[in-house]
Design a protein around this motif. Structure first.
Motif, PDB file in Angstrom:
ATOM      1  N   LEU A  22       2.123   1.675  -3.476  1.00  0.00           N
ATOM      2  CA  LEU A  22       1.040   2.125  -4.352  1.00  0.00           C
ATOM      3  C   LEU A  22       0.733   3.602  -4.140  1.00  0.00           C
ATOM      4  CD1 LEU A  22      -1.458  -0.875  -4.280  1.00  0.00           C
ATOM      5  CD2 LEU A  22      -0.252   0.029  -6.255  1.00  0.00           C
ATOM      6  N   CYS A  60       0.835  -1.210   0.000  1.00  0.00           N
ATOM      7  CA  CYS A  60       0.000   0.000   0.000  1.00  0.00           C
ATOM      8  C   CYS A  60       0.866   1.255   0.000  1.00  0.00           C
ATOM      9  CB  CYS A  60      -0.931  -0.005   1.210  1.00  0.00           C
ATOM     10  SG  CYS A  60      -2.256  -1.209   1.098  1.00  0.00           S
ATOM     11  N   ALA A  86       3.087   1.138 -10.220  1.00  0.00           N
ATOM     12  CA  ALA A  86       1.988   0.554  -9.446  1.00  0.00           C
ATOM     13  C   ALA A  86       2.104  -0.969  -9.396  1.00  0.00           C
ATOM     14  CB  ALA A  86       0.647   0.966 -10.038  1.00  0.00           C
ATOM     15  N   GLY A 136       3.926  -2.174  -6.368  1.00  0.00           N
ATOM     16  CA  GLY A 136       3.086  -2.183  -5.175  1.00  0.00           C
ATOM     17  C   GLY A 136       2.140  -3.368  -5.148  1.00  0.00           C
ATOM     18  N   ALA A 167       3.431   5.514  -5.861  1.00  0.00           N
ATOM     19  CA  ALA A 167       3.225   5.451  -7.313  1.00  0.00           C
ATOM     20  C   ALA A 167       2.098   6.378  -7.740  1.00  0.00           C
ATOM     21  CB  ALA A 167       2.915   4.016  -7.742  1.00  0.00           C
ATOM     22  N   TRP A 168       1.043   6.407  -6.992  1.00  0.00           N
ATOM     23  CA  TRP A 168      -0.101   7.245  -7.325  1.00  0.00           C
ATOM     24  C   TRP A 168       0.207   8.723  -7.102  1.00  0.00           C
ATOM     25  CZ3 TRP A 168      -3.437   9.989  -3.877  1.00  0.00           C
ATOM     26  CH2 TRP A 168      -4.539  10.550  -4.483  1.00  0.00           C
ATOM     27  N   LYS A 194       4.203   9.452  -9.129  1.00  0.00           N
ATOM     28  CA  LYS A 194       4.479   8.849 -10.445  1.00  0.00           C
ATOM     29  C   LYS A 194       5.954   8.475 -10.606  1.00  0.00           C
ATOM     30  CE  LYS A 194       0.275   9.788 -11.929  1.00  0.00           C
ATOM     31  NZ  LYS A 194      -0.692   9.189 -11.113  1.00  0.00           N
TER      32      LYS A 194
END
Length: 144
Positions: A69, A66, A80, A83, A72-73, A76
């Motif tokens: 992620l 998490c 993703a 994750g 990544a969200w 950038k």
């Protein structure tokens, strides 16, 4: 033992795609997710599954995935798929092993990137595949 072999093969295939094509196939992520669901169903069916243990280990087991992620969200700067694979790995191996794998993989990639930067083989904004370091960490932890 069978799970360790499966995870090693899975991580090897996904690492190959991450290095070669700079992306991870969605089909591979879905296969890994299906394997995690199948493993959980088998644990429940065999009676080796305790709900209290599942609740106390579920949240810490998915924490590294998490966190990656969210990075990544939000930035950038990470993939993703990394994750998602850490989520799958956490659910298969448990939170202690997953957090240890996550920390060792971050250490390995930071050493690798430091060496590349020192040798001027890359720039600070270059993209480095992360899954091979997760694979190396998983093998390293498995040997220990």
């Amino acid at each position: 033992m069978l799970i360790t072999i499966f995870v090693t093969i899975y991580l090897s295939i996904m690492s190959f795609y991450d290095c070669r094509e700079r992306k991870v196939p969605t089909v591979g992520l879905m296969i890994g997710g299906a394997a995690v669901v199948g493993y959980t169903v088998c644990q429940i069916a065999s009676g080796g599954f305790l709900w209290l243990r599942f609740i106390t280990e579920f949240l810490p087991a998915v924490a590294p995935g998490c966190a990656l992620l969210l990075v990544a969200w939000g930035t950038k700067k990470a993939g993703a798929a990394d994750g998602v694979i850490l989520l799958e790995l956490g659910l298969l191996t448990g939170y202690r092993k997953c957090i240890f794998i996550f920390c060792v993989s971050l250490l390995l990639i930071s050493i690798f990137c430091g060496i590349l930067l020192f040798l001027r083989k890359t720039k600070k904004n270059s993209r480095i595949p992360y899954l091979p370091f997760i694979l190396l960490s998983f093998i390293f932890i498995g040997i220990l």
